[in-house]
Scaffold this active site. Structure first.
Site, PDB file in Angstrom:
ATOM      1  N   TRP A   1      45.682  25.318  42.200  1.00  0.00           N
ATOM      2  CA  TRP A   1      46.673  24.342  41.479  1.00  0.00           C
ATOM      3  C   TRP A   1      47.053  23.138  42.326  1.00  0.00           C
ATOM      4  CZ3 TRP A   1      51.376  22.076  42.384  1.00  0.00           C
ATOM      5  CH2 TRP A   1      52.017  21.735  41.188  1.00  0.00           C
TER       6      TRP A   1
ATOM      7  N   ILE B   1      41.494  43.543  42.716  1.00  0.00           N
ATOM      8  CA  ILE B   1      42.810  44.240  43.275  1.00  0.00           C
ATOM      9  C   ILE B   1      43.296  43.911  44.761  1.00  0.00           C
ATOM     10  CG2 ILE B   1      41.918  46.409  44.055  1.00  0.00           C
ATOM     11  CD1 ILE B   1      44.374  47.476  42.180  1.00  0.00           C
ATOM     12  N   SER B   2      42.396  42.938  45.276  1.00  0.00           N
ATOM     13  CA  SER B   2      42.511  42.507  46.621  1.00  0.00           C
ATOM     14  C   SER B   2      43.582  43.349  47.390  1.00  0.00           C
ATOM     15  CB  SER B   2      43.198  41.130  46.348  1.00  0.00           C
ATOM     16  OG  SER B   2      42.179  40.107  45.693  1.00  0.00           O
TER      17      SER B   2
ATOM     18  N   LEU C   1      67.506  43.962  36.620  1.00  0.00           N
ATOM     19  CA  LEU C   1      66.070  44.127  36.904  1.00  0.00           C
ATOM     20  C   LEU C   1      65.735  44.267  38.340  1.00  0.00           C
ATOM     21  CD1 LEU C   1      63.116  41.997  35.707  1.00  0.00           C
ATOM     22  CD2 LEU C   1      63.399  42.004  38.214  1.00  0.00           C
TER      23      LEU C   1
ATOM     24  N   ASP D   1      48.436  34.535  41.971  1.00  0.00           N
ATOM     25  CA  ASP D   1      47.286  34.020  42.483  1.00  0.00           C
ATOM     26  C   ASP D   1      46.862  32.711  41.912  1.00  0.00           C
ATOM     27  OD1 ASP D   1      45.199  33.720  44.240  1.00  0.00           O
ATOM     28  OD2 ASP D   1      43.724  34.858  43.358  1.00  0.00           O
TER      29      ASP D   1
ATOM     30  N   HIS E   1      52.092  26.616  46.671  1.00  0.00           N
ATOM     31  CA  HIS E   1      53.119  27.721  47.215  1.00  0.00           C
ATOM     32  C   HIS E   1      54.338  27.440  46.694  1.00  0.00           C
ATOM     33  CE1 HIS E   1      49.622  29.623  48.919  1.00  0.00           C
ATOM     34  NE2 HIS E   1      49.458  28.985  50.073  1.00  0.00           N
TER      35      HIS E   1
ATOM     36  N   ARG F   1      46.924  39.696  36.590  1.00  0.00           N
ATOM     37  CA  ARG F   1      46.628  39.038  37.759  1.00  0.00           C
ATOM     38  C   ARG F   1      46.037  37.757  36.988  1.00  0.00           C
ATOM     39  NH1 ARG F   1      43.079  39.659  43.152  1.00  0.00           N
ATOM     40  NH2 ARG F   1      43.087  37.666  44.044  1.00  0.00           N
TER      41      ARG F   1
ATOM     42  N   GLU G   1      45.779  40.621  54.468  1.00  0.00           N
ATOM     43  CA  GLU G   1      44.608  39.902  54.828  1.00  0.00           C
ATOM     44  C   GLU G   1      45.221  38.142  54.986  1.00  0.00           C
ATOM     45  OE1 GLU G   1      44.294  42.452  52.262  1.00  0.00           O
ATOM     46  OE2 GLU G   1      43.524  43.789  53.865  1.00  0.00           O
TER      47      GLU G   1
ATOM     48  N   SER H   1      49.306  39.192  51.470  1.00  0.00           N
ATOM     49  CA  SER H   1      48.646  40.332  51.708  1.00  0.00           C
ATOM     50  C   SER H   1      48.347  40.508  53.325  1.00  0.00           C
ATOM     51  CB  SER H   1      47.397  40.498  51.089  1.00  0.00           C
ATOM     52  OG  SER H   1      46.321  39.531  51.884  1.00  0.00           O
TER      53      SER H   1
ATOM     54  N   ARG I   1      44.622  33.207  56.950  1.00  0.00           N
ATOM     55  CA  ARG I   1      44.518  31.930  56.608  1.00  0.00           C
ATOM     56  C   ARG I   1      44.699  31.065  57.777  1.00  0.00           C
ATOM     57  NH1 ARG I   1      46.167  31.526  50.400  1.00  0.00           N
ATOM     58  NH2 ARG I   1      44.956  33.313  49.544  1.00  0.00           N
TER      59      ARG I   1
HETATM   60  C1  IPE Z   1      45.891  38.333  46.656  1.00  0.00           C
HETATM   61  O1  IPE Z   1      45.462  36.931  46.571  1.00  0.00           O
HETATM   62  C2  IPE Z   1      47.128  37.996  47.541  1.00  0.00           C
HETATM   63  C3  IPE Z   1      48.175  37.428  46.850  1.00  0.00           C
HETATM   64  C4  IPE Z   1      48.335  36.915  45.580  1.00  0.00           C
HETATM   65  C5  IPE Z   1      49.407  37.404  47.664  1.00  0.00           C
HETATM   66  P1  IPE Z   1      44.174  36.256  47.680  1.00  0.00           P
HETATM   67  O2  IPE Z   1      44.135  34.926  47.024  1.00  0.00           O
HETATM   68  O3  IPE Z   1      44.626  36.624  48.935  1.00  0.00           O
HETATM   69  O4  IPE Z   1      43.012  37.438  47.250  1.00  0.00           O
HETATM   70  P2  IPE Z   1      41.610  37.111  47.288  1.00  0.00           P
HETATM   71  O5  IPE Z   1      41.228  36.697  48.703  1.00  0.00           O
HETATM   72  O6  IPE Z   1      41.024  36.181  46.406  1.00  0.00           O
HETATM   73  O7  IPE Z   1      40.841  38.458  47.007  1.00  0.00           O
HETATM   74  C1  IPE Z   2      47.988  33.135  45.979  1.00  0.00           C
HETATM   75  O1  IPE Z   2      47.469  31.909  45.916  1.00  0.00           O
HETATM   76  C2  IPE Z   2      49.126  32.880  47.225  1.00  0.00           C
HETATM   77  C3  IPE Z   2      48.745  33.777  48.293  1.00  0.00           C
HETATM   78  C4  IPE Z   2      47.713  34.420  48.341  1.00  0.00           C
HETATM   79  C5  IPE Z   2      49.751  33.544  49.424  1.00  0.00           C
HETATM   80  P1  IPE Z   2      46.360  31.390  46.889  1.00  0.00           P
HETATM   81  O2  IPE Z   2      46.817  30.406  47.769  1.00  0.00           O
HETATM   82  O3  IPE Z   2      45.339  32.476  46.924  1.00  0.00           O
HETATM   83  O4  IPE Z   2      45.584  30.388  45.631  1.00  0.00           O
HETATM   84  P2  IPE Z   2      43.859  30.336  45.482  1.00  0.00           P
HETATM   85  O5  IPE Z   2      43.519  31.645  45.180  1.00  0.00           O
HETATM   86  O6  IPE Z   2      43.476  29.507  46.633  1.00  0.00           O
HETATM   87  O7  IPE Z   2      43.776  29.426  44.283  1.00  0.00           O
HETATM   88 MG    MG Z   3      43.831  33.361  46.004  1.00  0.00          MG
END
Ligand code: IPE
Ligand code: IPE
Ligand code: MG
Length: 243
Positions: free
Chosen positions: A32, A198-199, A138, A27, A44, A191, A74, A72, A78
């Site tokens: 970043w 835990i999302s 691995l 995450d 990404h 994390r 969810e 995820s 986005r």
């Molecule tokens: C969890 O991160 C999913 C991944 C890292 C792939 P999110 O950024 O989607 O989670 P929330 O929304 O902060 O809980």
């Molecule tokens: C994790 O990074 C990648 C995915 C969830 C796909 P984020 O895109 O959630 O990064 P933040 O949480 O917005 O910084």
């Molecule tokens: Mg995130």
């Protein structure tokens, strides 16, 4: 006798047994990128470089199974352009990064739904799984379109499809119908990015995982971050509810 106390995760004083299965909620890519005034996709993309670096560090640090949360159930919520970029990056990772890691003995497998990603990607996922199935250094599991609840709902459906009677439904019956029954339970869950949740990640398999949270944003994660998470794990006393 040295009098040193043997704790659960240490085989002998000073020699730390690494966890068998390590998982990472990768995450912080968005933050970043935002911190550098870059588009989210650049975050990404930098995240895939961190993934490659981390897999190599995991090999060096003796980890046999690494699970990473990449998308995820969810994350479909986005903005469409970001989702499209994430699909594109998955394709690039399958085409370029993962074959390079295969040369280092990395077997790649995918967790999560395959019915919602574009078909060329689900085909590429299956092809990479087949072509790396013999590799043993691995095992990298990539959780993509994964949700812990979705996985349990799916297992429940399969119990019904398999015609189990209610008295036949137990933990083993459910575990056998999860997305990857052969995946060992998670020992250590890391994390990044300073979030303490835990999302919806592998909620069944993390029942007794040790959690390590770090402020490091995923694109900045490196071998030292991994080492310090392993050290934190080594100092834990896992009791599994016992004494
Ligand atoms: C969890 O991160 C999913 C991944 C890292 C792939 P999110 O950024 O989607 O989670 P929330 O929304 O902060 O809980
Ligand atoms: C994790 O990074 C990648 C995915 C969830 C796909 P984020 O895109 O959630 O990064 P933040 O949480 O917005 O910084
Ligand atoms: Mg995130």
């Amino acid at each position: 006798m040295s009098g040193a106390k043997k704790i659960h995760n240490q085989t002998e004083v000073g020699v730390v047994a690494p966890p068998q299965t390590v998982a990472i909620i990768m995450d912080g890519n968005g933050r970043w990128a935002a911190g550098r005034n870059l588009p989210v996709g650049d975050g990404h993309r930098e995240g895939t470089r961190a993934l490659r670096r981390t897999v190599e560090a995991a090999i060096d640090q003796g980890i046999a199974v690494l699970v990473v949360y990449a998308f995820s159930t969810e994350n479909w919520e986005r903005p469409p352009a970001e989702v499209a970029t994430l699909m594109e990056i998955l394709g690039e990772t399958i085409d370029r990064e993962l074959p390079d890691l295969a040369l280092q003995g990395v077997r790649t497998r995918f967790l999560g739904r395959r019915d919602r990603v574009p078909s060329h990607l689900s085909e590429a996922m299956g092809e990479l799984e087949r072509s790396t199935a013999h590799l043993e250094t691995l095992c990298l599991w990539i959780a993509f379109d994964h949700g812990g609840r979705d996985e349990i709902v799916d297992a429940a459906r399969r119990l019904i499809e398999d015609g189990l009677a209610s008295e036949e439904v137990d933990e083993a019956a459910i575990a056998a119908r999860l997305n990857a029954p052969e995946l060992p339970e998670i020992d250590l869950l890391i994390r990044t990015s300073g979030e303490f949740r835990i999302s919806n990640f592998m909620i069944w398999e993390t029942a007794y995982a040790e959690f390590v949270f770090t402020d490091t944003l995923w694109p900045d994660f490196d071998s030292e971050d991994l080492r310090s998470a392993l050290q934190a794990f080594a100092a834990r006393d896992r009791r599994f509810g016992g004494r």
